[in-house]
Design an enzyme around this catalytic site. Structure first.
Site, short mmCIF file in Angstrom:
data_model
loop_
_atom_site.label_atom_id
_atom_site.label_comp_id
_atom_site.label_asym_id
_atom_site.label_seq_id
_atom_site.Cartn_x
_atom_site.Cartn_y
_atom_site.Cartn_z
N PHE A 13 1.46 -10.08 -1.61
CA PHE A 13 0.13 -9.81 -1.07
C PHE A 13 -0.44 -8.54 -1.68
CE2 PHE A 13 1.49 -12.65 2.31
CZ PHE A 13 0.32 -13.29 2.70
N ASP A 14 -1.62 -8.65 -2.27
CA ASP A 14 -2.41 -7.46 -2.59
C ASP A 14 -2.75 -6.76 -1.27
OD1 ASP A 14 -4.14 -5.71 -4.12
OD2 ASP A 14 -5.81 -6.90 -3.34
N LEU A 15 -3.11 -5.49 -1.33
CA LEU A 15 -3.42 -4.73 -0.12
C LEU A 15 -4.93 -4.62 0.09
CD1 LEU A 15 -2.44 -3.04 2.30
CD2 LEU A 15 -2.32 -1.06 0.76
N ASP A 16 -5.61 -3.82 -0.73
CA ASP A 16 -7.05 -3.60 -0.58
C ASP A 16 -7.82 -4.89 -0.85
OD1 ASP A 16 -6.52 -0.95 -0.08
OD2 ASP A 16 -6.99 -0.27 -2.10
#
Length: 230
Positions: A13-16
């Site tokens: 998962f990417d964060l931002d």
């Protein structure tokens, strides 16, 4: 494990723009940095496009220079505000805790894979009480190592002995998708973050999802196959 998810064992998962909405904090810190350097600061609406890429990509464009000394000074100013204030000018997207809890309960391995330095990403994950869902949080070093997300994913796949074809990279920018593709993972692009639908369609992710709940539905559905570009 849910047999319909069985083809995938690991989710990146990417964060931002994927787990959290950092719009306020990042844009204000960009403005702060530019002002400290005596440069005009664009309005927040114009700075949203810079959410996602590493700062060493962003500041040369904002400053109109490749002067590394000036770029590093801008990054230092940015981090002065971000480490104490901007980090927490942030909020979870609706449905993210429920999504992560459901996926974690199936036995899937979950990782955060972000362009934000690990030292900050870990604090954000902890701040939002998401630590229990993730095996680890991976991001660049402060000195710029692993700014290239393709290199970061390659490192994680090797370090954690993860099969690329049983992994899915989930993110909101084209760079998230191309980084996964470069490492032969499957990919899911999300439209509720900061990448436009045109940007995401151009790189041809395996699926495009419009909400956290749709990510869950997609992973519960048929095996991922690449969706057409354009």
């Amino acid at each position: 494990m849910n047999p319909r998810i069985g083809c995938c064992t690991t989710l990146f998962f990417d964060l931002d723009g994927t787990l959290t909405d950092p719009r306020e904090g990042i844009t204000r810190c960009l403005q702060y940095s530019l002002e400290r350097l005596g440069r005009p600061a664009p309005p927040q609406a114009e700075l949203v496009q810079y959410i996602g890429p590493p700062l060493r990509w962003t500041f040369p464009r904002l400053l109109g220079t490749d002067d590394t000394t000036l770029v590093e000074a801008a990054i230092e100013h940015y981090r002065q505000r971000y480490a104490t204030v901007g980090l927490f000018e942030n909020e979870l997207y609706a449905g993210i805790p429920e999504l992560l809890g459901a996926l974690h309960d199936t036995g899937l391995r979950l990782f955060v894979v972000t362009s934000k330095p690990t030292v900050y990403a870990e604090r954000i994950v902890q701040h939002f009480d998401l630590t229990e869902y993730f095996e680890a949080v991976f991001g660049p070093h402060l000195d710029g190592r692993f700014d290239d997300k393709s290199e970061l994913i390659a490192y994680i796949l090797h370090e954690r002995a993860i099969a690329p074809d049983r992994s899915v990279m989930i993110g909101d920018r084209a760079s998230d998708i191309t980084a996964g593709q470069a490492n032969r993972t499957r990919t899911i692009a999300v439209t509720y973050g900061f990448g436009s639908i045109e940007e995401l369609q151009t790189v041809g992710p395996d699926r495009i999802c419009h909400s956290p709940s749709e990510i869950r539905q997609t992973l519960d559905g048929p095996p991922l196959t690449r969706c057409p570009a354009g």
